[in-house]
Each structure stands twice: as C-alpha cells, then as structure tokens.
Design a protein around this motif. Structure first.
Motif, PDB file in Angstrom:
ATOM      1  N   THR A   9      10.429   7.978   1.769  1.00  0.00           N
ATOM      2  CA  THR A   9       9.286   7.124   1.480  1.00  0.00           C
ATOM      3  C   THR A   9       8.186   7.936   0.805  1.00  0.00           C
ATOM      4  O   THR A   9       8.169   9.157   0.874  1.00  0.00           O
ATOM      5  N   ALA A  10       7.283   7.237   0.162  1.00  0.00           N
ATOM      6  CA  ALA A  10       6.109   7.851  -0.466  1.00  0.00           C
ATOM      7  C   ALA A  10       4.877   7.084  -0.017  1.00  0.00           C
ATOM      8  O   ALA A  10       4.911   5.858   0.142  1.00  0.00           O
ATOM      9  N   GLU A  11       3.792   7.796   0.184  1.00  0.00           N
ATOM     10  CA  GLU A  11       2.552   7.155   0.609  1.00  0.00           C
ATOM     11  C   GLU A  11       2.019   6.267  -0.503  1.00  0.00           C
ATOM     12  O   GLU A  11       1.897   6.683  -1.649  1.00  0.00           O
ATOM     13  N   ALA A  12       1.724   5.008  -0.171  1.00  0.00           N
ATOM     14  CA  ALA A  12       1.177   4.064  -1.141  1.00  0.00           C
ATOM     15  C   ALA A  12      -0.302   3.786  -0.886  1.00  0.00           C
ATOM     16  O   ALA A  12      -1.078   3.563  -1.813  1.00  0.00           O
ATOM     17  N   ASN A  14      -4.507  11.146  14.040  1.00  0.00           N
ATOM     18  CA  ASN A  14      -5.844  11.645  13.703  1.00  0.00           C
ATOM     19  C   ASN A  14      -6.741  10.546  13.151  1.00  0.00           C
ATOM     20  O   ASN A  14      -7.742  10.816  12.536  1.00  0.00           O
ATOM     21  N   GLY A  15      -6.363   9.302  13.375  1.00  0.00           N
ATOM     22  CA  GLY A  15      -7.188   8.180  12.942  1.00  0.00           C
ATOM     23  C   GLY A  15      -6.842   7.632  11.581  1.00  0.00           C
ATOM     24  O   GLY A  15      -7.521   6.745  11.090  1.00  0.00           O
ATOM     25  N   ASN A  16      -5.806   8.138  10.912  1.00  0.00           N
ATOM     26  CA  ASN A  16      -5.396   7.623   9.609  1.00  0.00           C
ATOM     27  C   ASN A  16      -4.280   6.602   9.767  1.00  0.00           C
ATOM     28  O   ASN A  16      -3.357   6.813  10.537  1.00  0.00           O
ATOM     29  N   MET A  17      -4.392   5.498   9.018  1.00  0.00           N
ATOM     30  CA  MET A  17      -3.283   4.555   8.901  1.00  0.00           C
ATOM     31  C   MET A  17      -2.669   4.786   7.536  1.00  0.00           C
ATOM     32  O   MET A  17      -3.362   4.724   6.521  1.00  0.00           O
ATOM     33  N   ILE A  18      -1.369   5.095   7.492  1.00  0.00           N
ATOM     34  CA  ILE A  18      -0.702   5.401   6.235  1.00  0.00           C
ATOM     35  C   ILE A  18       0.392   4.367   5.997  1.00  0.00           C
ATOM     36  O   ILE A  18       1.237   4.149   6.854  1.00  0.00           O
ATOM     37  N   PHE A  19       0.326   3.732   4.825  1.00  0.00           N
ATOM     38  CA  PHE A  19       1.319   2.733   4.447  1.00  0.00           C
ATOM     39  C   PHE A  19       2.254   3.372   3.426  1.00  0.00           C
ATOM     40  O   PHE A  19       1.809   3.870   2.401  1.00  0.00           O
ATOM     41  N   SER A  20       3.543   3.371   3.706  1.00  0.00           N
ATOM     42  CA  SER A  20       4.517   3.999   2.821  1.00  0.00           C
ATOM     43  C   SER A  20       5.505   2.981   2.300  1.00  0.00           C
ATOM     44  O   SER A  20       5.754   1.955   2.931  1.00  0.00           O
ATOM     45  N   VAL A  21       6.057   3.276   1.143  1.00  0.00           N
ATOM     46  CA  VAL A  21       7.064   2.439   0.505  1.00  0.00           C
ATOM     47  C   VAL A  21       8.242   3.324   0.112  1.00  0.00           C
ATOM     48  O   VAL A  21       8.099   4.549   0.035  1.00  0.00           O
ATOM     49  N   THR A  63      -3.210   7.605  -3.439  1.00  0.00           N
ATOM     50  CA  THR A  63      -3.786   8.917  -3.194  1.00  0.00           C
ATOM     51  C   THR A  63      -4.120   9.059  -1.720  1.00  0.00           C
ATOM     52  O   THR A  63      -4.459   8.077  -1.061  1.00  0.00           O
ATOM     53  N   SER A  64      -4.010  10.274  -1.205  1.00  0.00           N
ATOM     54  CA  SER A  64      -4.424  10.513   0.181  1.00  0.00           C
ATOM     55  C   SER A  64      -5.892  10.895   0.238  1.00  0.00           C
ATOM     56  O   SER A  64      -6.481  10.945   1.311  1.00  0.00           O
ATOM     57  N   ALA A  65      -6.501  11.161  -0.939  1.00  0.00           N
ATOM     58  CA  ALA A  65      -7.925  11.493  -0.988  1.00  0.00           C
ATOM     59  C   ALA A  65      -8.736  10.205  -0.954  1.00  0.00           C
ATOM     60  O   ALA A  65      -8.497   9.293  -1.734  1.00  0.00           O
ATOM     61  N   THR A  66      -9.662  10.112  -0.031  1.00  0.00           N
ATOM     62  CA  THR A  66     -10.541   8.942   0.067  1.00  0.00           C
ATOM     63  C   THR A  66     -11.962   9.412  -0.173  1.00  0.00           C
ATOM     64  O   THR A  66     -12.733   9.599   0.752  1.00  0.00           O
TER      65      THR A  66
END
Length: 181
Positions: free
Chosen positions: A29-32, A11-18, A45-48
């Motif tokens: 993993t958790a979204e960083a 959906n156009g999001n790039m998510i970096f996880s650690v 946060t996933s809120a931008t």
C-alpha cells in the motif's frame, strides 16, 4: 485501508492507504491521505504544513489540478486551482463542452471584478468592454467612473481618472508628464 503510522505506535495520526499498484491487487500500500494529531490534513504527502496540504502527482498544469471544484449542473462547470514549479493558476471551464467560463471575484456577495472568457477585465461591471483584436480593462462606477493610480514606493506619482464629463491624466508636483515613441 486505515493503517497505523509507520513505527506501529499510536501517535495521533490517521493514515489512509491505497494499493500502490493502481488497484490491481497485491498487499503493498501507499499513503494517500493523513490527518495528524492537530487535525491538519495531507493528501499525497505526509507533510501537513498548513491545515490542508495537497501535493500534485503530475506536472500537467491544467489537467492535473491540486483542487478541483465541480458544480452539479449537467455541463459540470469547474473551478481548478493548481501549482507547478513555476506557475500558480486558477482555471474556470465547463467540462461538459470545454467552454471557457468567466472568473468573477466578490466581496460581501457582490461581484467586484471579472475576467471574461476572452481575457478582458472589468472592475465594477460583469460585462467588460470588448474590442476586436484588443484585450480591455474596464472600470465602471455609478458615481464617478474609474481611476488608475501609479505609485513609487507607496507615494502616488500619477493618476488617470474618468467620469461622465472628462478623462484626466494627472501627475503630482515635480513629476513630469512625458510622451514618447
């Protein structure tokens, strides 16, 4: 690790996880950080909400800054910006020796105001006056000196100003000048 969004559809999001277990192994993993389709970045946060949204993970006001900028010098001069539930702050220190640094504000690359390491404030000077046991507010201008204006709902009701020859305390018509104990 770069992952797809949670519903496994692009959906156009790039998510970096650690790793969610502080790097000690495992597969969870958790979204960083996230960069959304509009180029807005969210860290922790996933809120931008804005172009850059940073969520603190702790509540220590000075030890867990939301944004920290360090110089390349050996003393690691640091500017920290942070926010807790009740306080927003800007902090200026030297990480190398713990010294408190002055905080200067500029417009057009010219310093306009400075808060020194003792909390003294100077306008038009990089060296606010200092008197033992007192916090000072210094105004300096090569032409006229300084002025403090007092307003009530946008209307000036009083002024204190000083130049090379005098210091004046002035009120506008129908506003009494009172002194009390």
């Amino acid at each position: 690790k770069l992952v797809e969004d949670s519903n496994n559809s692009f959906n156009g999001n790039m998510i970096f996880s650690v790793p969610s277990n502080n790097g000690s192994g495992g597969s969870s993993t958790a979204e960083a950080m996230r960069i959304n389709y509009a180029g807005k970045v969210g860290i922790n946060t996933s809120a931008t909400d804005g172009m850059l949204t940073i969520k603190k993970t702790g509540s220590n006001i000075f030890g867990d800054s939301a944004i920290t900028i360090q110089s390349a010098d050996t003393d690691q001069s640091t500017l920290a910006l942070g926010l807790t539930g009740s306080v927003a702050y800007i902090d200026s220190t030297e990480s190398g020796n713990g010294a408190v640094l002055p905080l200067a504000f500029a417009t057009g690359s010219t310093e306009r105001m400075r808060i020194d390491s003792s909390g003294n404030i100077g306008f038009g000077t990089s060296s606010p006056n200092s008197y033992s046991g007192y916090t000072t507010l210094t105004f300096n201008n090569a032409t006229y000196g300084g002025a403090i204006e007092f307003e009530n709902n946008g209307t000036r009701v009083g002024t204190i100003f000083s130049d090379q020859t005098s210091t004046i305390l002035k009120t506008v018509a129908n506003v009494p000048l009172l002194f009390g104990t």
